[in-house]
Write a protein that holds these residues in place. Structure first.
Motif, PDB file in Angstrom:
ATOM      1  N   HIS A  40       7.214   5.611   3.478  1.00  0.00           N
ATOM      2  CA  HIS A  40       8.089   6.298   2.527  1.00  0.00           C
ATOM      3  C   HIS A  40       7.668   6.012   1.090  1.00  0.00           C
ATOM      4  N   LEU A  41       7.983   6.960   0.209  1.00  0.00           N
ATOM      5  CA  LEU A  41       7.664   6.796  -1.212  1.00  0.00           C
ATOM      6  C   LEU A  41       8.236   5.503  -1.776  1.00  0.00           C
ATOM      7  N   VAL A  42       9.477   5.181  -1.418  1.00  0.00           N
ATOM      8  CA  VAL A  42      10.119   3.972  -1.939  1.00  0.00           C
ATOM      9  C   VAL A  42       9.319   2.735  -1.551  1.00  0.00           C
ATOM     10  N   GLU A  43       8.846   2.691  -0.308  1.00  0.00           N
ATOM     11  CA  GLU A  43       8.023   1.563   0.130  1.00  0.00           C
ATOM     12  C   GLU A  43       6.759   1.446  -0.706  1.00  0.00           C
ATOM     13  N   MET A  44       6.062   2.566  -0.870  1.00  0.00           N
ATOM     14  CA  MET A  44       4.807   2.535  -1.621  1.00  0.00           C
ATOM     15  C   MET A  44       5.019   2.058  -3.047  1.00  0.00           C
ATOM     16  N   GLY A  93       4.672  11.813  -5.469  1.00  0.00           N
ATOM     17  CA  GLY A  93       5.105  12.999  -4.747  1.00  0.00           C
ATOM     18  C   GLY A  93       4.106  14.131  -4.864  1.00  0.00           C
ATOM     19  N   ALA A  94       3.526  14.298  -6.060  1.00  0.00           N
ATOM     20  CA  ALA A  94       2.521  15.342  -6.264  1.00  0.00           C
ATOM     21  C   ALA A  94       1.306  15.108  -5.375  1.00  0.00           C
ATOM     22  N   VAL A  95       0.900  13.844  -5.247  1.00  0.00           N
ATOM     23  CA  VAL A  95      -0.250  13.511  -4.396  1.00  0.00           C
ATOM     24  C   VAL A  95       0.053  13.832  -2.938  1.00  0.00           C
ATOM     25  N   LEU A  96       1.291  13.604  -2.512  1.00  0.00           N
ATOM     26  CA  LEU A  96       1.657  13.874  -1.122  1.00  0.00           C
ATOM     27  C   LEU A  96       1.806  15.364  -0.843  1.00  0.00           C
ATOM     28  N   LEU A  97       2.229  16.127  -1.840  1.00  0.00           N
ATOM     29  CA  LEU A  97       2.516  17.544  -1.644  1.00  0.00           C
ATOM     30  C   LEU A  97       1.319  18.455  -1.866  1.00  0.00           C
ATOM     31  N   LEU A  98       0.317  17.972  -2.606  1.00  0.00           N
ATOM     32  CA  LEU A  98      -0.836  18.803  -2.967  1.00  0.00           C
ATOM     33  C   LEU A  98      -2.136  18.157  -2.495  1.00  0.00           C
ATOM     34  N   ILE A 207      17.119  -1.018  -2.717  1.00  0.00           N
ATOM     35  CA  ILE A 207      17.173   0.207  -1.910  1.00  0.00           C
ATOM     36  C   ILE A 207      16.107   0.238  -0.817  1.00  0.00           C
ATOM     37  N   LEU A 208      15.178  -0.722  -0.847  1.00  0.00           N
ATOM     38  CA  LEU A 208      14.081  -0.729   0.122  1.00  0.00           C
ATOM     39  C   LEU A 208      14.558  -0.728   1.579  1.00  0.00           C
ATOM     40  N   PRO A 209      15.570  -1.531   1.966  1.00  0.00           N
ATOM     41  CA  PRO A 209      15.986  -1.549   3.384  1.00  0.00           C
ATOM     42  C   PRO A 209      16.397  -0.184   3.926  1.00  0.00           C
ATOM     43  N   PHE A 210      16.836   0.720   3.066  1.00  0.00           N
ATOM     44  CA  PHE A 210      17.271   2.039   3.527  1.00  0.00           C
ATOM     45  C   PHE A 210      16.090   2.962   3.846  1.00  0.00           C
ATOM     46  N   PHE A 211      14.877   2.589   3.410  1.00  0.00           N
ATOM     47  CA  PHE A 211      13.723   3.465   3.582  1.00  0.00           C
ATOM     48  C   PHE A 211      12.562   2.786   4.299  1.00  0.00           C
ATOM     49  N   ALA A 212      12.586   1.465   4.414  1.00  0.00           N
ATOM     50  CA  ALA A 212      11.470   0.743   5.020  1.00  0.00           C
ATOM     51  C   ALA A 212      11.392   1.030   6.514  1.00  0.00           C
ATOM     52  N   GLY A 213      10.196   1.026   7.024  1.00  0.00           N
ATOM     53  CA  GLY A 213       9.990   1.244   8.449  1.00  0.00           C
ATOM     54  C   GLY A 213       8.927   0.311   8.981  1.00  0.00           C
ATOM     55  N   GLY A 214       8.815   0.270  10.309  1.00  0.00           N
ATOM     56  CA  GLY A 214       7.787  -0.547  10.929  1.00  0.00           C
ATOM     57  C   GLY A 214       6.455   0.186  10.925  1.00  0.00           C
ATOM     58  N   HIS A 215       5.384  -0.546  10.621  1.00  0.00           N
ATOM     59  CA  HIS A 215       4.063   0.080  10.557  1.00  0.00           C
ATOM     60  C   HIS A 215       3.044  -0.791  11.282  1.00  0.00           C
ATOM     61  N   ASP A 216       1.987  -0.157  11.751  1.00  0.00           N
ATOM     62  CA  ASP A 216       0.929  -0.910  12.411  1.00  0.00           C
ATOM     63  C   ASP A 216       0.083  -1.634  11.370  1.00  0.00           C
TER      64      ASP A 216
END
Length: 313
Positions: A40-44, A93-98, A207-216
């Motif tokens: 997620h953007l917030v994580e990055m 966001g621009a990098v992700l969308l374009l 706000i990170l806990p609301f968007f963080a996820g598990g990753h390899d």
């Protein structure tokens, strides 16, 4: 690292800025890779800010320069942090969308927005050259927004939403440049980076806990490399300005388009369409003309100021 003016070393400054362009392009590529892997953007942005904060604080402590972080303008730093934090969401966001090359090219519209902001917010008078540059630059944006001219299936990757996000990001970068320019009159450059990251990191942590996820593990390595590139690019950018004129070394930033195009082709399998090669010269040329006119106007203002002082003496 104390922010004092170093002896001019133009070749070193240009070299550092060329390296900065490579690192920024690499960071954008890693942002796109991380996004494709579900980060997620917030994580990055959190990890980008946190690692930059750790490196800046550790570096200043190692050199015994923590006193350089003292400031009487915490309110100004907070304002810059708010705008800068929001801006990062649009930039990433621009990098992700374009596609990478188009996102990079549209980021070059920041000087165009700087001219518009100078007129709207500061009442600055803009002559024919800069007005023509702004018009030409935005014509380049319109060319890039025409996917039908690109040929091939990849043309559809250019979306109105993606272009809008990229242009908002560029406009915010232009606004931030005015804030940083003002802060630079009294603050150490590393202090500006420190307070930006020190103010935004705790907010992102909440706000990170609301968007963080598990990753390899591979994804975490990509996130770590992205954050390190962001921190390194920020330090290189600041350092380059200590050894050379901004009007000269800023021209090196346009080389990032070459790297973004190369990453787009080799990592994401997308060759840049003809619309990019038609629109990019218009945007880059407009930016160069604005930079040239700014230098001419600065020399004229300095000459007028010296003449006034001579007359008063």
């Amino acid at each position: 690292m104390d922010g004092s003016i170093a002896n001019p070393r133009p070749l070193l400054a240009i070299g550092l800025r060329l390296l900065t362009a490579i690192v920024f392009a690499t960071m954008a590529m890693l942002v796109k890779l991380a996004g494709e892997r579900g980060v997620h953007l917030v994580e990055m942005i959190f990890w980008r800010q946190f690692i930059t904060l750790a490196l800046i604080t550790g570096g200043l402590a190692a050199f015994g320069r923590l006193a350089a972080l003292r400031t009487r303008r915490i309110g100004n730093h907070a304002g810059r942090a708010v705008l800068g934090g929001v801006c990062m969401f649009f930039v990433y966001g621009a990098v992700l969308l374009l596609p990478l090359a188009e996102a990079t090219t549209l980021s070059y519209t920041a000087p165009l927005f700087a001219v518009v902001i100078a007129v709207v917010m500061f009442g600055e008078k803009v002559g024919l050259y800069r007005s023509a540059a702004v018009f030409t630059g935005f014509c380049g944006v319109l060319v890039i927004m025409q996917p039908g001219l690109g040929g091939g299936a990849n043309g559809g990757e250019i979306t109105f939403v993606g272009v809008a996000v990229a242009l908002i990001a560029a406009a915010m970068v232009a606004m931030i440049s005015f804030q940083v320019q003002d802060l630079n009159t009294t603050e150490n450059p590393f202090s500006i980076i420190f307070w930006f990251t020190a103010i935004t990191t705790p907010v992102l942590l909440v706000i990170l806990p609301f968007f963080a996820g598990g990753h390899d593990p591979q994804t975490w390595l990509i996130v770590l490399a992205m954050a390190l590139c962001g921190a390194l690019a920020q330090i290189l950018l600041t350092t380059s300005l200590r050894f050379g004129s901004a009007g000269v070394i800023l021209l090196m930033d346009y080389t990032s388009l070459l790297w973004a195009t190369w990453y787009g082709a080799t990592v994401f399998g997308r060759a840049a369409p003809p619309t990019l090669w038609l629109g990019a010269p218009l945007i880059i040329g407009a930016g160069l003309l604005i930079a040239y006119r700014e230098r001419v106007l600065a020399r004229e203002r300095n000459a007028a100021s010296r003449a006034t002082l001579a007359t008063s003496d």
